[in-house]
Design a protein around this motif. Sequence first.
Motif, mmCIF file in Angstrom:
data_model
loop_
_atom_site.group_PDB
_atom_site.id
_atom_site.type_symbol
_atom_site.label_atom_id
_atom_site.label_comp_id
_atom_site.label_asym_id
_atom_site.label_seq_id
_atom_site.Cartn_x
_atom_site.Cartn_y
_atom_site.Cartn_z
ATOM 1 N N GLU A 65 0.840 -1.213 0.000
ATOM 2 C CA GLU A 65 0.000 0.000 0.000
ATOM 3 C C GLU A 65 0.874 1.262 0.000
ATOM 4 O O GLU A 65 0.616 2.205 -0.744
ATOM 5 C CB GLU A 65 -0.922 -0.003 1.218
ATOM 6 N N MET A 66 1.916 1.267 0.821
ATOM 7 C CA MET A 66 2.810 2.427 0.879
ATOM 8 C C MET A 66 3.608 2.588 -0.418
ATOM 9 O O MET A 66 3.857 3.694 -0.877
ATOM 10 C CB MET A 66 3.788 2.299 2.056
ATOM 11 N N ALA A 67 4.007 1.466 -1.009
ATOM 12 C CA ALA A 67 4.841 1.514 -2.225
ATOM 13 C C ALA A 67 4.050 1.946 -3.453
ATOM 14 O O ALA A 67 4.630 2.449 -4.420
ATOM 15 C CB ALA A 67 5.476 0.146 -2.459
ATOM 16 N N GLY A 68 2.743 1.752 -3.426
ATOM 17 C CA GLY A 68 1.908 2.188 -4.546
ATOM 18 C C GLY A 68 2.266 1.484 -5.837
ATOM 19 O O GLY A 68 2.217 0.257 -5.921
ATOM 20 N N ASP A 69 2.675 2.261 -6.851
ATOM 21 C CA ASP A 69 2.983 1.699 -8.172
ATOM 22 C C ASP A 69 4.342 1.021 -8.242
ATOM 23 O O ASP A 69 4.670 0.393 -9.256
ATOM 24 C CB ASP A 69 2.948 2.807 -9.239
ATOM 25 N N ILE A 70 5.170 1.176 -7.209
ATOM 26 C CA ILE A 70 6.510 0.580 -7.258
ATOM 27 C C ILE A 70 6.393 -0.925 -7.028
ATOM 28 O O ILE A 70 5.866 -1.358 -6.004
ATOM 29 C CB ILE A 70 7.445 1.207 -6.203
ATOM 30 N N PRO A 71 6.861 -1.746 -7.970
ATOM 31 C CA PRO A 71 6.756 -3.203 -7.787
ATOM 32 C C PRO A 71 7.584 -3.690 -6.596
ATOM 33 O O PRO A 71 8.610 -3.087 -6.240
ATOM 34 C CB PRO A 71 7.312 -3.769 -9.097
ATOM 35 N N LEU A 72 7.128 -4.790 -6.009
ATOM 36 C CA LEU A 72 7.814 -5.391 -4.862
ATOM 37 C C LEU A 72 8.287 -6.800 -5.208
ATOM 38 O O LEU A 72 7.631 -7.525 -5.963
ATOM 39 C CB LEU A 72 6.876 -5.493 -3.663
ATOM 40 N N ILE A 73 9.428 -7.178 -4.611
ATOM 41 C CA ILE A 73 9.894 -8.567 -4.631
ATOM 42 C C ILE A 73 9.855 -9.078 -3.197
ATOM 43 O O ILE A 73 10.457 -8.465 -2.309
ATOM 44 C CB ILE A 73 11.340 -8.685 -5.169
ATOM 45 N N PHE A 74 9.149 -10.166 -2.965
ATOM 46 C CA PHE A 74 9.118 -10.799 -1.644
ATOM 47 C C PHE A 74 10.156 -11.908 -1.645
ATOM 48 O O PHE A 74 10.105 -12.820 -2.476
ATOM 49 C CB PHE A 74 7.730 -11.377 -1.360
ATOM 50 N N THR A 75 11.112 -11.819 -0.717
ATOM 51 C CA THR A 75 12.241 -12.754 -0.718
ATOM 52 C C THR A 75 12.458 -13.368 0.652
ATOM 53 O O THR A 75 12.572 -12.660 1.653
ATOM 54 C CB THR A 75 13.535 -12.029 -1.163
ATOM 55 N N ILE A 76 12.536 -14.696 0.687
ATOM 56 C CA ILE A 76 13.014 -15.408 1.869
ATOM 57 C C ILE A 76 14.333 -16.060 1.454
ATOM 58 O O ILE A 76 14.344 -17.108 0.809
ATOM 59 C CB ILE A 76 12.030 -16.504 2.328
ATOM 60 N N ARG A 77 15.454 -15.388 1.783
ATOM 61 C CA ARG A 77 16.750 -15.933 1.385
ATOM 62 C C ARG A 77 17.159 -17.016 2.380
ATOM 63 O O ARG A 77 17.162 -16.782 3.594
ATOM 64 C CB ARG A 77 17.793 -14.794 1.366
ATOM 65 N N SER A 78 17.495 -18.197 1.884
ATOM 66 C CA SER A 78 17.884 -19.289 2.774
ATOM 67 C C SER A 78 19.281 -19.047 3.335
ATOM 68 O O SER A 78 20.089 -18.328 2.740
ATOM 69 C CB SER A 78 17.859 -20.624 2.022
#
Length: 251
Positions: A65-78
């Motif tokens: 919601e805060m990022a708006g139009d900026i795409p997000l990457i969700f990452t769980i780095r092992s």
Amino acid sequence: MSKMIGASEQPLICTPLVGKKRENVLGELADVLAKKPDIIEWRADFFEEIDQTDRVINLAKEIKEMAGDIPLIFTIRSIREGGQPIPLSDEEAIELNATICRNTKIEYVDCELSNKKEHIQYLRKIAAENGTRIVASYHNFDSTPSQKFIAQKLEEAEQYQLDVAKVAVMPQKLEDVLTLLSVTLEAKNRLKIPLITMSMGKYGAISRMIGGVFGSALTFAVGAKSSAPGQVPIEDLKTVLEVIERSMKSK
């Protein structure tokens, strides 16, 4: 207008969020948004409550919601690929990625190619059903493998029908950086999916600046805090990329 990986001729700049608590993550996000990155990555392996699925989902929605139009990457780095120790098994981490696909509007989830084949195929199915794209990643924080090995990792991402191929490796000498840039250029001309490649650490910092020339579609910069060795502050990186773009367009 949001920018998706591979949609632009110029490399996009991504900044990581690495807060341990919700208020830290949202504070970092506010700092980062002021610097106008193209993409934001939430490194959820840093989040202390990663085993509380509801809290992860709620925070993911707040970030989006805060990022708006900026795409997000969700990452769980092992931990085996340079991430933080987390109380989740590989299978549970994949399931959390699937839950993000089902319950949020986050554009990308990261999936390490070291995961079991059936887990990767499962996540691909869930992501496709929910319009989420997958960044297929390989990290080596110790060394730079051979050009052939790196090329194989990039090809694997395409063979799994994933959306973006990412490789990050550690150079021991400058020649290793040339190996990474060379395989990037070769793969860019051969593969159909966008690539993200980088050489890390002090030798590799140059690859974060000129990687786009060789075919890397995205580079990581420090917005608030670094998530990997060799990341450059976003202000400096923007300046360098602008100079390179101008120089390469001049006659």
